[in-house]
Design an enzyme around this catalytic site. Structure first.
Site, PDB file in Angstrom:
ATOM      1  N   HIS A  58       0.809  -1.213   0.000  1.00 36.08           N
ATOM      2  CA  HIS A  58       0.000   0.000   0.000  1.00 36.08           C
ATOM      3  C   HIS A  58       0.847   1.270   0.000  1.00 36.08           C
ATOM      4  O   HIS A  58       0.328   2.370   0.178  1.00 36.08           O
ATOM      5  CB  HIS A  58      -0.933  -0.011   1.206  1.00 36.08           C
ATOM      6  CG  HIS A  58      -1.795  -1.247   1.276  1.00 36.08           C
ATOM      7  ND1 HIS A  58      -1.417  -2.358   1.981  1.00 36.08           N
ATOM      8  CD2 HIS A  58      -2.973  -1.543   0.690  1.00 36.08           C
ATOM      9  CE1 HIS A  58      -2.335  -3.294   1.846  1.00 36.08           C
ATOM     10  NE2 HIS A  58      -3.287  -2.829   1.081  1.00 36.08           N
ATOM     11  N   GLY A  84     -10.922  -1.239  -7.895  1.00 32.12           N
ATOM     12  CA  GLY A  84     -11.707  -0.496  -8.865  1.00 32.12           C
ATOM     13  C   GLY A  84     -11.325  -0.773 -10.309  1.00 32.12           C
ATOM     14  O   GLY A  84     -11.466   0.096 -11.169  1.00 32.12           O
ATOM     15  N   HIS A  98      -5.438   0.215  -2.775  1.00 34.78           N
ATOM     16  CA  HIS A  98      -6.337   0.170  -3.924  1.00 34.78           C
ATOM     17  C   HIS A  98      -6.187   1.452  -4.750  1.00 34.78           C
ATOM     18  O   HIS A  98      -6.096   2.541  -4.202  1.00 34.78           O
ATOM     19  CB  HIS A  98      -7.777  -0.075  -3.506  1.00 34.78           C
ATOM     20  CG  HIS A  98      -8.427   1.022  -2.691  1.00 34.78           C
ATOM     21  ND1 HIS A  98      -8.068   1.325  -1.395  1.00 34.78           N
ATOM     22  CD2 HIS A  98      -9.413   1.897  -3.015  1.00 34.78           C
ATOM     23  CE1 HIS A  98      -8.819   2.319  -0.940  1.00 34.78           C
ATOM     24  NE2 HIS A  98      -9.649   2.694  -1.896  1.00 34.78           N
ATOM     25  N   MET A 155     -11.476  -7.786  -8.861  1.00 36.55           N
ATOM     26  CA  MET A 155     -12.254  -8.576  -7.916  1.00 36.55           C
ATOM     27  C   MET A 155     -13.750  -8.360  -8.130  1.00 36.55           C
ATOM     28  O   MET A 155     -14.440  -9.185  -8.721  1.00 36.55           O
ATOM     29  CB  MET A 155     -11.873  -8.223  -6.469  1.00 36.55           C
ATOM     30  CG  MET A 155     -12.630  -9.019  -5.414  1.00 36.55           C
ATOM     31  SD  MET A 155     -12.355  -8.420  -3.709  1.00 36.55           S
ATOM     32  CE  MET A 155     -10.641  -8.795  -3.490  1.00 36.55           C
ATOM     33  N   SER A 156     -14.254  -7.230  -7.649  1.00 40.50           N
ATOM     34  CA  SER A 156     -15.695  -6.989  -7.657  1.00 40.50           C
ATOM     35  C   SER A 156     -16.294  -6.978  -9.051  1.00 40.50           C
ATOM     36  O   SER A 156     -17.415  -7.467  -9.254  1.00 40.50           O
ATOM     37  CB  SER A 156     -16.009  -5.652  -6.963  1.00 40.50           C
ATOM     38  OG  SER A 156     -15.563  -5.663  -5.631  1.00 40.50           O
TER      39      SER A 156
END
Length: 206
Positions: free
Chosen positions: A102, A156, A122, A176-177
């Site tokens: 990160h 995202g 992210h 991912m999402s």
């Protein structure tokens, strides 16, 4: 650029097998990121996937080195607060090990400790990190310039952000999402593959 898909921890084993069996051909790798499943559950999941035609060579176990070893997988992804990559490399030198980072400082340290690749994020706004500000493209660029090992963007990842990512010297992106929370995971996966690879095949996709 390579495309990775990361499970979101919101599906049953049966549902995961169904989705991954359908979408794996659109990805270069699938990360099994299931924090609430035991090592035994993860080992069983890998075997179910293998029997469904998903190559073990495509699977990366997130977090559980034990499950990776017992499943015969060759790669693990280590969370930022998980098992140290140095420990993994000393005890399981045959495992490829990536680290989630990160910050550029963290990226540099993980490379020194022996990480084979990094997943940085992210980067963009994502529902899986509600309430947390995305780190943005400048963060990703700094990480890439700070290390010599491959860096993948996460957070995202949608078709709309891929043009920005292509401007950077990154190894690829991890979604991912966009895939695992989609009403139609196959269509979502296919669209990402097309946009990222410009029509080039991922396995048998032409």
């Amino acid at each position: 650029m390579k495309l990775h898909f990361v499970t979101d921890g919101r599906h049953s084993a049966e549902s995961l097998v169904s989705i991954i069996t359908d979408v794996h051909k659109f990805a270069d790798a699938i990360h099994i990121r299931e924090k609430d499943k035991s090592a035994e559950d993860l080992v069983e999941l890998v075997e179910l996937l293998a029997r469904s035609g998903v190559p073990k060579s495509k699977l990366i176990m997130n977090g559980s080195v034990d499950a990776a070893v017992r499943s015969g997988l060759a790669k693990v992804q280590l969370p930022s607060h998980g098992l140290p990559v140095k420990f993994v490399k000393e005890h399981y030198p045959y495992l490829g090990a990536g680290c989630s980072v990160h910050s550029a400082k963290e990226a540099i340290q993980r490379e020194k400790e022996g990480a084979d690749w990094l997943i940085a994020g992210h980067v963009f706004q994502t529902n899986s990190k509600n309430g947390l500000e995305p780190k943005g493209i400048s963060f990703l660029q700094t990480v890439c310039e700070s290390v010599s090992i491959p860096v993948y963007a996460i957070g995202g990842i949608t078709p709309g952000v891929l043009p920005e990512l292509k401007k950077l010297k990154i190894a690829g992106a991890a979604a991912m999402s966009y895939v695992f929370s989609a009403d139609k995971p196959v269509e979502a996966a296919k669209e990402l593959a097309r946009k990222l690879k410009g029509g080039t095949a991922v396995e048998d996709i032409l």
